[in-house]
Every structure is written in C-alpha cells, then in structure tokens.
Design a protein around this motif. Structure first.
Motif, PDB file in Angstrom:
ATOM      1  N   ARG A  69       0.822  -1.190   0.000  1.00  0.00           N
ATOM      2  CA  ARG A  69       0.000   0.000   0.000  1.00  0.00           C
ATOM      3  C   ARG A  69       0.863   1.248   0.000  1.00  0.00           C
ATOM      4  N   THR A  82       7.355  14.246  14.641  1.00  0.00           N
ATOM      5  CA  THR A  82       6.048  14.915  14.625  1.00  0.00           C
ATOM      6  C   THR A  82       4.901  13.914  14.746  1.00  0.00           C
ATOM      7  N   GLU A  83       5.206  12.674  15.070  1.00  0.00           N
ATOM      8  CA  GLU A  83       4.200  11.612  15.266  1.00  0.00           C
ATOM      9  C   GLU A  83       3.476  11.237  13.984  1.00  0.00           C
ATOM     10  N   GLU A  84       3.987  11.673  12.820  1.00  0.00           N
ATOM     11  CA  GLU A  84       3.313  11.331  11.570  1.00  0.00           C
ATOM     12  C   GLU A  84       3.374   9.828  11.314  1.00  0.00           C
ATOM     13  N   ASP A  94       3.503   7.504  13.738  1.00  0.00           N
ATOM     14  CA  ASP A  94       2.500   6.911  14.633  1.00  0.00           C
ATOM     15  C   ASP A  94       1.115   7.020  14.012  1.00  0.00           C
ATOM     16  N   ALA A  95       0.842   8.173  13.386  1.00  0.00           N
ATOM     17  CA  ALA A  95      -0.472   8.376  12.775  1.00  0.00           C
ATOM     18  C   ALA A  95      -0.713   7.353  11.667  1.00  0.00           C
ATOM     19  N   LEU A  96       0.329   7.023  10.914  1.00  0.00           N
ATOM     20  CA  LEU A  96       0.191   5.977   9.894  1.00  0.00           C
ATOM     21  C   LEU A  96      -0.105   4.633  10.541  1.00  0.00           C
ATOM     22  N   ARG A  97       0.677   4.313  11.600  1.00  0.00           N
ATOM     23  CA  ARG A  97       0.518   3.013  12.253  1.00  0.00           C
ATOM     24  C   ARG A  97      -0.891   2.849  12.792  1.00  0.00           C
ATOM     25  N   THR A  98      -1.422   3.897  13.446  1.00  0.00           N
ATOM     26  CA  THR A  98      -2.758   3.747  14.036  1.00  0.00           C
ATOM     27  C   THR A  98      -3.826   3.638  12.965  1.00  0.00           C
ATOM     28  N   LEU A  99      -3.507   4.031  11.744  1.00  0.00           N
ATOM     29  CA  LEU A  99      -4.475   3.835  10.664  1.00  0.00           C
ATOM     30  C   LEU A  99      -4.302   2.457  10.037  1.00  0.00           C
ATOM     31  N   GLY A 100      -3.348   1.702  10.586  1.00  0.00           N
ATOM     32  CA  GLY A 100      -3.125   0.371  10.045  1.00  0.00           C
ATOM     33  C   GLY A 100      -2.345   0.385   8.743  1.00  0.00           C
ATOM     34  N   ILE A 101      -1.684   1.508   8.421  1.00  0.00           N
ATOM     35  CA  ILE A 101      -0.863   1.560   7.209  1.00  0.00           C
ATOM     36  C   ILE A 101       0.576   1.331   7.632  1.00  0.00           C
ATOM     37  N   TYR A 113       4.366   2.096   3.105  1.00  0.00           N
ATOM     38  CA  TYR A 113       3.968   3.408   2.634  1.00  0.00           C
ATOM     39  C   TYR A 113       5.161   4.329   2.431  1.00  0.00           C
TER      40      TYR A 113
END
Lengths: 372, 271
Positions: free
Chosen positions: A149, A237-239, A241-248, A253
């Motif tokens: 993905r 900037t936790e970007e 982490d934001a990917l991980r929590t979306l399951g990506i 990616y």
C-alpha cells in the motif's frame, strides 16, 4: 567589595559593598570559606548589605555557595541583613529540596561496564537491522503480489527527486573523476609512450567500478541523508505513529517507494555517469596528450567489454537498495528530538558509504571467482 | 450510530502495567470506559498519561495486564482481528501529526483510499465535508505548513474522524491553544459525541476543559505509580479525600497546598 568582621565572638559579619554584577570583578568565594574555617570557628554568619549598590545572579550564586558550605559545617546563617529581593530568590532556591538521585553522576563507568554496554548496544543494533531487512523483504513480497500500500504519486515524486534532479551533481563528479583517472594514468603511461592506453584505463575503470561507486557515494550523501531526515522528522512529529494507528505499515507506505525509486534510478544514473566519466578521460587525452579523436574513441570501444558494463550496472542497483535501506532504517530508528534527526542523517550517510564499500569488495571478489 | 448514550462497556482495562524496560511507569490500572462517554486520563506532568494513550491505541504493548475493546482482548486477538479493532480508532495527536507532504484534503483522503472502494470524487467530497465539520471549509488544498497550530489540530481531528471511528482518542487537545480555540474544540468534542455517539478518550491536564467535557476519568499519580482516583471529575473535586487529587482539581487551592508543592511530586522519567 567584601569585608569581614567579628562584632562579637562566634559571629562572622560579611559586609558586601559596591556592584556585584556579571562582568565585574568579584572576590572568590574561597575567601569566605577561609574565614568560616579560621579558628575560632564562628557559630553564626550574617550579612550587611547597606553599601551594596547593585546585584544580579552572580551574587545569588555566591551566597548559595556560602550557605551550602556553612550548612555542611553546622554554622547558622542569618539572612536578615540581605535585601528583600535577594532573600526572596534564596527562599525560592531552597524551597524545593534537591530530589535524591536526581543528580546524575558524571563519573565514567569502569571499562568492563562500557565494553558490556557497547556489546549490548551493537547486539541490539544488529537485531534491529535484521528485523528491518526482514520487514523490507516481506513488504517486497506484498508488492510483488500487488498488495503493498503506497501512493503511486509518492513513488513518481521520489523518482524525480533522486533521478533527474541528481543529474547535475552526478555529471560534475563523474567528469572530474574521469579527468583525475586520466591524469594519474597519463604520467605513468607516457613514460612508456603508451598514452593511448589511457582510453583503456579510464574506460574499464569507470564502467566497471568507479561510475557505480561514485554515483553510490553521491546518492548516499544526497538522497540517503534526505530519506533519513524526512523519516526522522516524521517520527518526531508523530506522523509515523499516525500511519501506524491507521493500520498503514510505514514499511509499505514510506520505505518501499523509496527503495523502488533508488533501485530503478541508480542503474540509469550509473550509466549516465559512465559516459560522463569517459568524456572526462577523453578531454584529457585529446587536449593534453594530443591523442587522435577517432583513435581514442576506437581504443575505448575495443577496451570495454559488455560484461564490464553489466557488472557496473548490477553494482549500482545493489547500491540503490543499500542507500535507500540505510537512509530509511536510520530515519525510522530516529528518536524524538531535533538533535536525533541530525544524528540519524549523519549515521545514514556513514552507514550508506560503508555498506557501498563492503558491497563493492564482495562483488569484486565474486566476479573474480566467477571469472566475469 | 446511535444518538442515545448506550451504557455498555466499550474499553475495559485490567491490571495494566506499563514499563520502559525495567522502569515501571504505572501499575495495576483498572478502569472501564463506557460507550458514548467522554473519559479523561489526567494527572501531573510525567505521570504516564501519554504513555497510557499509546498503550490504548496499540502503539505500545503492556508489560502485563489486558485491555479489551467490545469484549475482545486486543493483544490476544490475531493480527487481522487487531487491525480490525485499530481501524475503529481515530487519534488526534498532540501536534496534529498531519502528513506534511500532503494537502489537508489528501490527509483526510488517505485513510479513505486505504479502507474504502469509493471513487476519487466522492472521497474528495467526504474530505471537504469533514473539513467543514471542524470549521475549515475551503482549506482543502492548503499544506499543513501553511496553517496555524489551532487549525492543524482541527484538521487532525477531521482526519481522525475520516473513517467514522467508534472511539476518538485525543492527546492533550488544549495544549498550545488560546482559551477561545480550546473552548471551541471542547464544544466540538461534545458535539461529535452527541451526534455520532462516539466514545471519547482524552488525555488532559487542562482543568477548565476537563470539567467542561468529562463524564468519567482516571487520575494517574507519578509518586504512587498507579491510579489514585477514578470517577466524574466534578464529583471528585467535591468528594475526594486524597490531598493530591484534590489539590490538582482545585489548582492547589484548597488545603493550603500551593502549586509549588504540586511540583514536588517526583515525576516519572521520560525515556
């Protein structure tokens, strides 16, 4: 500036006068210590600030030293004579007691401990590298099954960044490396009147090794560092982490498009660098060694075998994966601070170049064994 | 999506222990978050609030203990099941954590592209709608670097809401916002809960915000290394007998405890 008196036995009066500010001259605090230690040892210390004209943190720090020293020796401190501003700040400084264990010992740990730590860190680093390689391989597998993905547009942007936009620097470095090779060779070869073999030296050297190595090093410094900085900043900037929590998975990616881009672009850049390097040698040969244009061309053509080209291109594809991999690995390992991003970038370049050199050695030995 | 508040347990945390290596940050955490509730995780600085949030959203694995969502144990579930649970989460990170290389609309579109089969036009419409919901209509094609911190937070919220999550997590939503923006964000949180029935978990130490939105809470203490109070903060403020909780909820006002003494609580080491 400072005067000591003992108005009554057991009482030391410190008179402060004049300006006590940063940049001025102050007596050392040891002068007070000496007074405190001088027998008969006082039981009280007091201050007289009636002649004090100005003060800042210098004076506070001076007083804190005295108070600490006096406390250790059980000498009572009378803060009554201090102006209210100073008394207030001192009260603040002593309001919260020092937390036990908060002060970190600066002492160097003993050698075995340092060695152990080093070994432990290296072991952990090795585990992380292996885990990264495994995850990257799994991501490649997903890509081959068409299930990875990432956004195609990201891939195209990265291809542009590490392909076309790298051409100017690759041109410059490759031409110069060709020039240098030709120069160094010409001094030796002209002693035997064999200047024409410059074409062989430059052609084979560039096509087989130098073209790939120089593009690899340039891309490690240019693109590997950029990858590490991008991913490291995204980590802060936790970007990510934001990917991980979306399951990506960040591996799909972020890492995969970068690896694919460099894997595709490095051989092309290398091919371009090969021709630029030969051009550099050609400039030296024709303008300085007075070699004939077509003779140089024919000599080059005869010297380079197709295998030399393939070896160079194969190496550059390997370097592409190594540079992208080390850049992304260091970026993902990055901790959450600006300093850590800098460290990750530096480490990406160093690791990338080391990996390139090691891979070159391995491939060269392999080619030797296989007789390519 | 129900509009009435359903009182069944949504998140259940049992005997949770959080640790960084050997350093135990918090232990024996037990609490339940009911469906449609605004649940606050509070406590002084460094007590492990943000770490607890990282555990709840599955970024960190607990040292021991369990947490379950809708009765399913998160770490006992298979990877596929776990991913399915994670997909019901929306997270608003402290700084927004918008992907800086994408525009606001693309930020919201990314999760939609990943998990739905919608055509591009509809995805863009949904992205525009979500931005309008948080008051950012017309900012679709701005990059995160072109908007202010408060707007980034709201855009982050729009992204967190992209997939109509069942649970929304907020990491210090008021941090870095002026009082009015902070109040507007609180109102927005309540409105989302009321209209979508979303369960909301907020990490915060902003008292005004806590009293405005909370239904329930848990209070973590750095010195005790565990939770020392739970319940509606408004009730806690009146009824708690614990001096630490009381002085926290009254800004150190009652019991003559001043704020400096609050700072005296040894706080955990951030690693």
């Amino acid at each position: 500036m400072i005067q000591f008196s003992r108005p009554e036995p057991g009482r030391l009066l410190v008179s402060l006068r004049g300006g006590w500010q940063a940049g001025g001259e102050h007596p050392p605090v040891t002068a007070v210590y000496r007074q405190l230690d001088q027998p008969p040892v006082p039981t009280h210390i007091a201050f007289d600030c009636s002649a004090l004209t100005g003060w800042d943190s210098i004076l506070i720090a001076f007083l804190v030293n005295i108070i600490d020293y006096a406390r250790q020796r059980g000498i009572a401190v009378d803060r009554g004579g201090l102006p209210p501003g100073i008394a207030g700040l001192l009260k603040l400084a002593y309001a919260v007691p020092e937390r036990a264990g908060a002060r970190q010992e600066q002492a160097r740990p003993p050698l075995p401990e340092r060695l152990g730590r080093l070994a432990y860190d290296s072991w952990q680093g090795a585990q992380e590298v292996v885990a990264f390689i495994g995850e990257a391989t799994a991501a490649c597998g997903r890509m081959l099954r068409g299930r990875a993905r990432f956004r195609r547009r990201d891939l195209l942007v990265i291809i542009q960044e590490c392909g076309i936009q790298a051409l100017p620097i690759v041109s410059l470095i490759s031409v110069l490396v060709g020039l240098i090779l030709a120069f160094v060779g010409s001094i030796q070869l002209s002693m035997f009147g064999a200047q024409i073999y410059i074409a062989n030296l430059v052609g084979i050297g560039i096509f087989r090794e130098m073209g790939a190595i120089m593009t690899g090093v340039i891309m490690a410094g240019r693109t590997g560092a950029a990858f590490a900085a991008q991913l490291g900043t995204m980590q802060t900037t936790e970007e990510i982490d934001a990917l991980r929590t979306l399951g990506i998975p960040p591996m799909d990616y972020l890492v995969l498009p970068r690896m694919i881009a460099l894997f595709l672009m490095m051989p092309l850049l290398c091919l371009y660098a090969d021709f630029m390097g030969v051009l550099g040698g050609f400039i030296v040969g024709v303008t300085m060694l007075d070699l004939n244009f077509s003779a140089y061309y024919n000599q080059t053509k005869a010297a380079i075998r197709l295998n030399d080209l393939w070896v160079g291109l194969f190496m550059s594809a390997v370097f592409g994966i190594l540079v992208a991999g080390t850049g992304c690995l260091r970026g993902l390992q990055c901790e959450r601070s600006a300093a850590a991003v800098g460290k990750a970038t530096t480490s990406a370049v160093v690791t990338g170049i080391v990996a390139i050199v090691v891979a070159t050695a391995a491939i060269t030995v392999l080619c030797n064994i296989l007789g390519i | 999506m129900s509009t009435s508040v359903d009182q069944s347990a949504h998140i259940v945390v049992k005997d949770l222990t959080m640790a960084y290596g050997d350093f135990v940050l918090q232990r024996d955490l037990n609490f339940t978050v009911n469906r449609g509730e605004v649940f606050i995780i509070m406590g002084g600085s460094g007590c492990g609030k943000s770490t607890l949030l990282k555990h709840l959203i599955g970024l960190k694995r607990p040292a021991s203990g369990t947490m379950s969502f809708n009765g399913v144990d998160y770490w006992q579930a298979g990877e596929e099941e776990r991913e399915k649970i994670t997909r019901t989460f929306g997270v608003l990170y402290q700084g927004g954590a918008l992907w800086s290389s994408l525009t606001l609309a693309e930020n919201i579109a990314l999760p939609l592209e990943e998990y739905t089969e919608l055509p591009a036009g509809e995805i863009r419409e949904i992205a525009a709608l979500k931005l309008a919901l948080v008051g950012l209509k017309g900012f679709e094609d701005y990059y995160p670097s072109q908007i202010s911190g408060g707007m980034m937070k709201r855009a982050g919220l729009a992204r967190a809401m992209a997939l109509d999550p069942e649970i929304l997590f907020f990491d210090e939503p008021s941090a870095g916002l002026d009082p009015i923006s902070s109040r507007l964000l609180d109102d927005l949180i309540l409105q989302i809960r009321d209209s979508l029935g979303t369960t909301i978990v907020v990490v915060s130490h902003e008292l005004a915000s806590i009293f405005a939105i909370a239904d329930n809470s848990v209070f973590l203490d750095a010195a005790a290394r565990t939770m020392i109070a739970a319940g509606d903060p408004k009730v806690l403020r009146e009824e708690t007998t614990d001096p630490v909780v009381r002085s926290f909820l009254t800004r150190g006002g009652s019991l003559g405890v001043n704020e400096r003494n609050m700072d005296r609580q040894p706080s955990g080491v951030k690693t």
